[in-house]
Design a protein around this motif. Structure first.
Motif, PDB file in Angstrom:
ATOM      1  N   TRP A   1       0.825  -1.202   0.000  1.00 47.08           N
ATOM      2  CA  TRP A   1       0.000   0.000   0.000  1.00 47.08           C
ATOM      3  C   TRP A   1       0.862   1.255   0.000  1.00 47.08           C
ATOM      4  O   TRP A   1       0.617   2.198  -0.757  1.00 47.08           O
ATOM      5  CB  TRP A   1      -0.941  -0.021   1.211  1.00 47.08           C
TER       6      TRP A   1
ATOM      7  N   LEU B   1      -5.551  -2.311  -6.908  1.00 54.55           N
ATOM      8  CA  LEU B   1      -5.059  -3.527  -6.249  1.00 54.55           C
ATOM      9  C   LEU B   1      -6.035  -4.686  -6.452  1.00 54.55           C
ATOM     10  O   LEU B   1      -5.606  -5.830  -6.649  1.00 54.55           O
ATOM     11  CB  LEU B   1      -4.855  -3.278  -4.749  1.00 54.55           C
TER      12      LEU B   1
ATOM     13  N   LYS C   1      -2.359  -6.080   0.470  1.00 51.37           N
ATOM     14  CA  LYS C   1      -2.239  -4.627   0.664  1.00 51.37           C
ATOM     15  C   LYS C   1      -1.245  -4.249   1.771  1.00 51.37           C
ATOM     16  O   LYS C   1      -0.439  -3.339   1.610  1.00 51.37           O
ATOM     17  CB  LYS C   1      -3.630  -4.082   0.995  1.00 51.37           C
TER      18      LYS C   1
ATOM     19  N   ALA D   1       1.170  -2.161 -10.680  1.00 51.22           N
ATOM     20  CA  ALA D   1       0.316  -1.269  -9.875  1.00 51.22           C
ATOM     21  C   ALA D   1       1.004   0.077  -9.664  1.00 51.22           C
ATOM     22  O   ALA D   1       0.363   1.140  -9.752  1.00 51.22           O
ATOM     23  CB  ALA D   1      -0.001  -1.927  -8.537  1.00 51.22           C
TER      24      ALA D   1
END
Lengths: 330, 253
Positions: A103, A126, A135, A153
């Protein structure tokens, strides 16, 4: 700062781009390339061909020696903030900080590209990349495939219009490779322009709209994939005989047939580029007239790999073609 | 100005500090406390006052400078070296961010961390000695300027270094000796005349002297010269960083 684009202009335009490294190695030689919005372009080439140098230059990681590049109509040097903001880059190596969480690293990427935090977008990203349950995982605890997804990502965290994938499936297993192809297809559906480098021919064949072949710093070819395969693809007609023959009958000499060692197969090559007839009908008639009895016939078309090898190393191509046919000249 | 990018780099660096709290904050504080115990309480009580300042108090600015210089260099050099080492620098170099913004992010975080460490050391010192600051404004000016300029210097080392040995080379072989020989634990007047003149070539002397003046109004050299020296050092570091980014030195091919 002047934007020089119209609706029809390419999203990336490379003009006479050359790069010579300090040691004297010329990695790019006068490259000219236009990339259209929304397309998937595969850059094929062997190791050291110049693929990574080309995309690194467009992304601002390598200083060009000559030529110019525009992205969205903006020059990559004079308007680098505008051009880089449009681009996401997934590098070849799994370059991630080991001690960060998934994250945190994607939030960092988004901020780095000047975008304010948008948790709902990042959570969706995600989710789309099947990373949501990771995460809060440390990056060092992820598998290679997961790390590759995290890199994607990160590259997409700032919602780029253009995505560069530098050998995205290098060293990954078949299943993950297919997952990657699905991800690329989803991105294309969302309107992202994708440029990927690869030396897996099947990858280009599977997902690209256009194929560029680069070798020794030169862009040897740039063509729509289907047109390319039609244009350069040679077809072969394999004729299986009921009874073996030792020599090719005189009546068939003009067709340049290859006879297999066991005498049971004749191979006829023809070119789909030709506007003339393929000669198949007259060949079959001549076979009939020569007294040979057919058992079966098969056709096959050159793969992109054959085309690629033919461009990069024409001699190898000829040799592999001959040996692959399992046939010898009479 | 790409403020989100500066914030991203700054808070990413600060988070790294938070993840390694023991190494980042506790370690320099403990080692400084040990200096106070040894030089302040144990040995200091047997050493006469210097310029009417008790020895334990006299060494406080020097000890702070010792930590500020080493920590600023270490934080900033590691901050930029680590992405280079792991390869994650590609992301920063391909982002829409100017060199100035990169420097503000990394150096700002390193300087902040040094400032926090310096402040903790100052508070820690108060537990060992009675400390009064004669010129708080100038103390803070020297404090902040030192954090920034040596973080910049550390950033340069981080850009220059291409292995861990080089990363440690200058802090260990150049900075630490200069700090120890720059009057951290003594007044230059205590040296023989020849060495007093040699010491004037040590740039760290001017930092420690100016900083000490802001505490006790005693200094080895003029305060104005101290201030000029640190500003000149700051300008030189800025010039060097500008050149490195402009040429892509060890960053771009």
């Amino acid at each position: 700062m002047t934007k020089t684009t119209t609706v029809a202009d390419p999203v990336i335009s490379v003009k006479e781009l050359s790069k010579t490294y300090k040691g004297g190695h010329q990695a790019l030689k006068n490259i000219n390339l236009d990339i259209q919005k929304g397309e998937i372009l595969a850059l094929l080439g062997p190791n050291g061909a110049g693929k990574t140098t080309l995309i690194s230059t467009i992304c601002g990681l390598v200083q060009p020696s000559a030529g110019s590049v525009t992205v969205g109509g903006y020059d990559i040097i004079n308007d680098y903030k505008k051009t880089r903001g449009m681009i996401g880059l997934v590098p070849q190596e799994l370059t991630l900080g080991a001690f960060d969480k998934v994250w945190n690293t994607i939030r960092f990427s988004r901020g780095l590209f000047g975008k304010s935090a948008d948790e709902s977008y990042l959570e969706k990203l995600l989710t789309d990349l099947s990373l949501i349950d990771k995460k809060n995982s440390l990056l060092m605890t992820l598998s290679g495939g997961m790390k590759r997804r995290v890199l994607i990502a990160k590259a997409l965290a700032h919602e780029p219009d253009i995505l560069f994938l530098d050998e995205p499936t290098a060293g990954v297993d078949v299943e993950l490779r297919k997952d990657m192809w699905a991800i690329v297809e989803d991105l294309r559906q969302s309107g992202v322009t994708i440029i990927l480098t690869t030396h897996y021919i099947e990858e280009a064949e599977e997902i690209a709209d256009r194929v560029g072949v680069i070798n020794a710093g030169e862009l040897l070819l740039l063509e729509d994939k289907k047109v390319l395969m039609q244009k350069l693809g040679k077809k072969q007609l394999r004729i299986e005989l009921r009874e073996p023959c030792t020599t090719i009958p005189a009546l068939l000499e003009k067709y340049d047939l290859l006879l297999s060692e066991d005498g049971l197969n004749l191979v006829y090559s023809y070119d789909t580029r030709s506007d003339d007839r393929t000669g198949i009908t007259s060949l079959l008639t001549a076979i009939n007239e020569s007294g040979l009895v057919l058992k079966d016939i098969h056709t096959s078309q050159s793969s992109l790999e054959d085309i690629f090898i033919g461009l990069v190393n024409p001699l190898d191509s000829q040799e592999s073609s001959s040996s692959a046919s399992g046939a010898t000249a009479p | 100005m790409n403020l989100p990018a500066i914030k991203a780099i700054y808070f990413n660096e600060m988070r790294r500090t938070g993840n390694t709290l023991l190494q980042s904050i506790a370690s320099p504080v403990i080692s400084t406390a040990l200096y106070f115990v040894v030089f302040g309480a144990a040995i200091g009580s047997r050493i006469q006052n210097i310029d009417n300042v008790p020895y334990g108090v006299f060494i406080v600015p020097g000890l702070m400078m010792l930590s500020l210089l080493t920590q600023s260099i270490s934080n900033a050099s590691f901050g930029i070296f680590f992405p280079k080492f792991t390869g994650t620098i590609y992301e920063i170099m391909s982002a829409p961010i100017s060199y100035l913004e990169i420097v503000i992010g990394f150096v700002g975080a390193a300087a902040t961390k040094s400032f926090i460490i310096g402040t903790i050391i100052l508070i820690t010192a108060n537990f060992f000695v009675d400390l009064e600051i004669a010129h708080p404004f100038w103390m803070m000016a020297f404090f902040i300027l030192t954090c920034i300029s040596f973080s910049l210097f550390g950033f340069i080392i981080g850009l220059w270094a291409d292995n861990f040995e080089k990363l440690q080379l200058i802090p260990l072989l150049v900075i630490t000796p200069l700090v120890f020989l720059g009057g951290s634990f003594y007044s230059v007047d205590m040296l023989p005349e020849f060495w007093q003149k040699v010491t004037l070539f040590n740039p760290v002397l001017y930092l420690i002297s100016g900083f000490r003046w802001s505490f006790f109004e005693v200094s080895d050299v003029s305060v104005g010269i101290s201030l000029l020296m640190i500003l000149a050092f700051l300008a030189a570091c800025l010039g060097m960083v500008w050149w490195m980014f402009k040429t892509g030195y060890k960053l771009k091919n």
